[in-house]
Structure formats: C-alpha cells, structure tokens
Design a protein around this motif. Structure first.
Motif, PDB file in Angstrom:
ATOM      1  N   GLN A 268     -21.865  -4.301   1.050  1.00 46.34           N
ATOM      2  CA  GLN A 268     -21.367  -5.087   0.009  1.00 46.34           C
ATOM      3  C   GLN A 268     -22.348  -5.859  -0.329  1.00 46.34           C
ATOM      4  OE1 GLN A 268     -19.329  -7.469   3.463  1.00 46.34           O
ATOM      5  NE2 GLN A 268     -17.474  -6.280   3.354  1.00 46.34           N
TER       6      GLN A 268
ATOM      7  N   HIS B 276     -12.628  -8.085   0.685  1.00 50.91           N
ATOM      8  CA  HIS B 276     -11.121  -7.514   0.988  1.00 50.91           C
ATOM      9  C   HIS B 276     -11.082  -5.945   0.575  1.00 50.91           C
ATOM     10  CE1 HIS B 276      -9.359 -11.969   1.091  1.00 50.91           C
ATOM     11  NE2 HIS B 276     -10.251 -11.504   2.193  1.00 50.91           N
ATOM     12  N   LYS B 277     -11.351  -5.921  -0.642  1.00 46.37           N
ATOM     13  CA  LYS B 277     -11.496  -4.502  -1.232  1.00 46.37           C
ATOM     14  C   LYS B 277     -12.471  -3.678  -0.636  1.00 46.37           C
ATOM     15  CE  LYS B 277     -10.339  -1.043  -4.196  1.00 46.37           C
ATOM     16  NZ  LYS B 277      -9.266  -0.342  -4.135  1.00 46.37           N
TER      17      LYS B 277
ATOM     18  N   ASP C 196      -7.538  -8.631  -3.786  1.00 46.73           N
ATOM     19  CA  ASP C 196      -8.589  -7.584  -3.735  1.00 46.73           C
ATOM     20  C   ASP C 196      -9.712  -7.900  -4.498  1.00 46.73           C
ATOM     21  OD1 ASP C 196      -7.433  -5.728  -2.086  1.00 46.73           O
ATOM     22  OD2 ASP C 196      -6.245  -4.578  -3.706  1.00 46.73           O
TER      23      ASP C 196
ATOM     24  N   LYS D  87      -0.598   1.470  -3.352  1.00 45.61           N
ATOM     25  CA  LYS D  87      -1.988   2.078  -3.373  1.00 45.61           C
ATOM     26  C   LYS D  87      -1.663   3.383  -2.436  1.00 45.61           C
ATOM     27  CE  LYS D  87      -5.158  -1.688  -2.882  1.00 45.61           C
ATOM     28  NZ  LYS D  87      -5.938  -2.468  -2.100  1.00 45.61           N
TER      29      LYS D  87
ATOM     30  N   ARG E  95     -17.201   2.009   2.327  1.00 46.09           N
ATOM     31  CA  ARG E  95     -16.464   2.696   2.895  1.00 46.09           C
ATOM     32  C   ARG E  95     -16.823   3.503   4.073  1.00 46.09           C
ATOM     33  NH1 ARG E  95     -11.477   3.081   1.196  1.00 46.09           N
ATOM     34  NH2 ARG E  95      -9.950   4.357   2.421  1.00 46.09           N
TER      35      ARG E  95
ATOM     36  N   THR F 208      -3.148  -5.613   1.296  1.00 45.34           N
ATOM     37  CA  THR F 208      -2.899  -4.582   0.348  1.00 45.34           C
ATOM     38  C   THR F 208      -3.335  -3.068   0.631  1.00 45.34           C
ATOM     39  OG1 THR F 208      -5.146  -4.880  -0.704  1.00 45.34           O
ATOM     40  CG2 THR F 208      -3.645  -6.325  -1.424  1.00 45.34           C
TER      41      THR F 208
ATOM     42  N   ARG G  61       1.855  -3.877  -3.086  1.00 40.57           N
ATOM     43  CA  ARG G  61       0.566  -3.434  -3.508  1.00 40.57           C
ATOM     44  C   ARG G  61       0.161  -2.544  -2.484  1.00 40.57           C
ATOM     45  NH1 ARG G  61       1.414  -8.284  -5.658  1.00 40.57           N
ATOM     46  NH2 ARG G  61       0.458  -8.798  -7.748  1.00 40.57           N
TER      47      ARG G  61
ATOM     48  N   GLU H 156      -5.611  -1.811   2.608  1.00 40.84           N
ATOM     49  CA  GLU H 156      -7.054  -1.216   2.728  1.00 40.84           C
ATOM     50  C   GLU H 156      -7.405  -0.593   3.991  1.00 40.84           C
ATOM     51  OE1 GLU H 156      -9.907  -1.127  -0.005  1.00 40.84           O
ATOM     52  OE2 GLU H 156      -7.900  -1.011  -0.854  1.00 40.84           O
TER      53      GLU H 156
ATOM     54  N   ALA I  11     -15.081  -0.814  -1.194  1.00 39.81           N
ATOM     55  CA  ALA I  11     -15.451  -0.100  -2.213  1.00 39.81           C
ATOM     56  C   ALA I  11     -15.816   1.543  -1.699  1.00 39.81           C
ATOM     57  CB  ALA I  11     -16.793  -0.598  -2.789  1.00 39.81           C
ATOM     58  N   ASP I  12     -15.652   2.163  -2.611  1.00 40.53           N
ATOM     59  CA  ASP I  12     -16.076   3.884  -2.419  1.00 40.53           C
ATOM     60  C   ASP I  12     -17.447   3.884  -2.042  1.00 40.53           C
ATOM     61  OD1 ASP I  12     -13.506   4.439  -2.548  1.00 40.53           O
ATOM     62  OD2 ASP I  12     -13.478   5.066  -4.419  1.00 40.53           O
TER      63      ASP I  12
END
Length: 260
Positions: free
Chosen positions: A233, A33-34, A28, A97, A41, A67, A93, A69, A36-37
């Motif tokens: 991003q 990859h992660k 992440d 979550k 998102r 993970t 993971r 997402e 973000a809010d």
C-alpha cells in the motif's frame, strides 16, 4: 413502553446504515479500501490463504462486504461467496464489480449483527473493518457462530483506529490521518456514531478475541503480520501516510466454531 436502550440501538444502526450509504460513492477512494492489482492483491490473497487454507468450494460469507473487494478476492481463491451489507449503494457497486469480473456472487442486504441466514449455513465467515463499528459485538459474534457450520472458520481483519500511543499521536500531529479527510458534516456524523459504538475507545485485538471466546469460538489466533500488505500500500500512500499506517494497531483474528 419500548425499552429505551433498544430504541437507541435501533436508531444508531439506522444512522450507521445511512452514513455508509452516503460514503459509498467515494468509498474506493479511501486508502486501504480498494485493493490494487499486483503486490497488494497478492499480499491480501496470501493473508486469506494463510488463515483459511484451500477453498475447496466451501461456502463463504463476506460480512459488511462494502463495494465487494473482499468478496471478489475470496471468489478468486475458489470460495462459493455471498456478500452481505446493509447499505444498498454499497451493494449496487459490489454487484456492478462482480458483473464486470464475470463473478457470480450474490449480494444480500441485511444487518451484519442480524444476518437472517439459516443456522450452520456457511463454512467460512470473513469481515474486514467491520468489528470496530459494531453496536453489540457480543450479540454479533453469537450470531456469526450460529450461522457457521460446525468446524467452520471466522476471519476478522480490523484495527484500532481510535486510540494512539505517544509515537502515533506525534505522527498524526505531524502528518494528519492515514484516511481521506472527510468534509465537516461527514466528519461530525462519523464522530457521533463512533462515540456510541461498543469500541468507541478503539477495537484492540485482545478485547475482540476475548469476546469471541465468550461467544464459544475456539482456536482463536491474533495475527499482526500485515507488513506485506502495508508495504504494498505504501506505493500509493507515500511515505508519510505509510508511516502512519505501519504505526496503527492492525490485525487479523482467526477462530473456529467447535464441532460437536
């Protein structure tokens, strides 16, 4: 005697599983990859809604769920989600979550090229950043077609992270990669695996679409309108990495399994 090619493919899949298991702890932390809010998102939700339409409680399989997402994103849209990944540390993971989010998402351990799921058991299949790593995409796409119910939808989000045009090569030379730099051992393992997968020269959208057509998918549409995601991003990447990200060949491909 066991077929040499099958033996090599089996070993390569084991290498891929072990590589991503090792990457799980910092997965992440890698750009992209992660999710973000906020604006990022929202941009991902809009992309998935554009291609998948209203969830209506349909079953959805998130292949190479990592993970979790994308699984959580699709759960938020209202799908009945199942995640599938081959790397147990990734699944650990993802499960954590989902539990923290209060989302009842089962996560299964299996090879995305050989899911072991029942015929016509899923209304939707989605995957992000998996296709470029496939050992045998033709066989994988045939497997996904088998698992989809008639009239079901496939959504692939991926990119060509290997080949570069003159402009992209210049940017990479000036600014480096848009991905987090790996240590020397992990970089060696990544390069070794990449040299053996089907799309070792880069997963171009047109090549992926052609293989989907061969696997009997229909209504294949290539969508390169990912600007909203890239702009969101950019806030975490900085302008140099963002410029690299915009220059890369990234896309979404939607397709359907024809009804009888």
């Amino acid at each position: 005697m066991e077929n040499t090619a099958l033996r090599a493919n089996r070993d390569l899949r084991d290498d891929i599983r072990e590589y991503w298991s090792t990457r799980a702890a910092g997965f992440d932390l890698d750009p992209g990859h992660k999710i973000a809010d906020g604006s990022e998102r929202s941009a991902w939700l809009a992309l998935f809604a554009r291609h998948l339409g209203s969830a209506r409680g349909r079953t959805l399989l998130d292949l190479a769920s990592g993970t979790g997402e994308i699984s959580l994103l699709c759960h938020e849209l209202g799908f009945d989600v199942t995640g599938l990944d081959w790397a147990e540390p990734m699944l650990d993971r993802a499960r954590a979550k989902a539990k923290a989010a209060g989302a009842a998402i089962p996560f299964l351990q299996a090879d995305a090229e050989r899911t072991m799921l029942a015929d016509a058991s899923q209304d939707v299949i989605v995957t992000r950043h998996l296709v470029w790593t496939l050992v045998d995409p033709a066989a994988a796409f045939a497997e996904w077609n088998r698992v989809l119910s008639p009239g079901g939808c496939l959504l692939v989000v991926d990119g060509d992270f290997v080949s570069r045009g003159p402009f992209e090569r210049l940017l990479a030379k000036l600014f480096g990669s848009s991905h987090r730099r790996l240590d020397s051992e992990m970089a060696r393992r990544h390069a070794e695996i990449l040299s053996q997968v089907h799309f070792s020269g880069g997963a171009r959208a047109e090549a992926v679409a052609a293989l989907l057509a061969q696997a009997s998918f229909a209504d294949i549409r290539i969508d390169t309108r990912l600007g909203a995601i890239h702009r969101a991003q950019a806030r975490q990447f900085g302008w140099r990495k963002s410029l690299l990200r915009f220059s890369e060949h990234r896309y979404a491909i939607s397709a359907t399994k024809p009804a009888p």
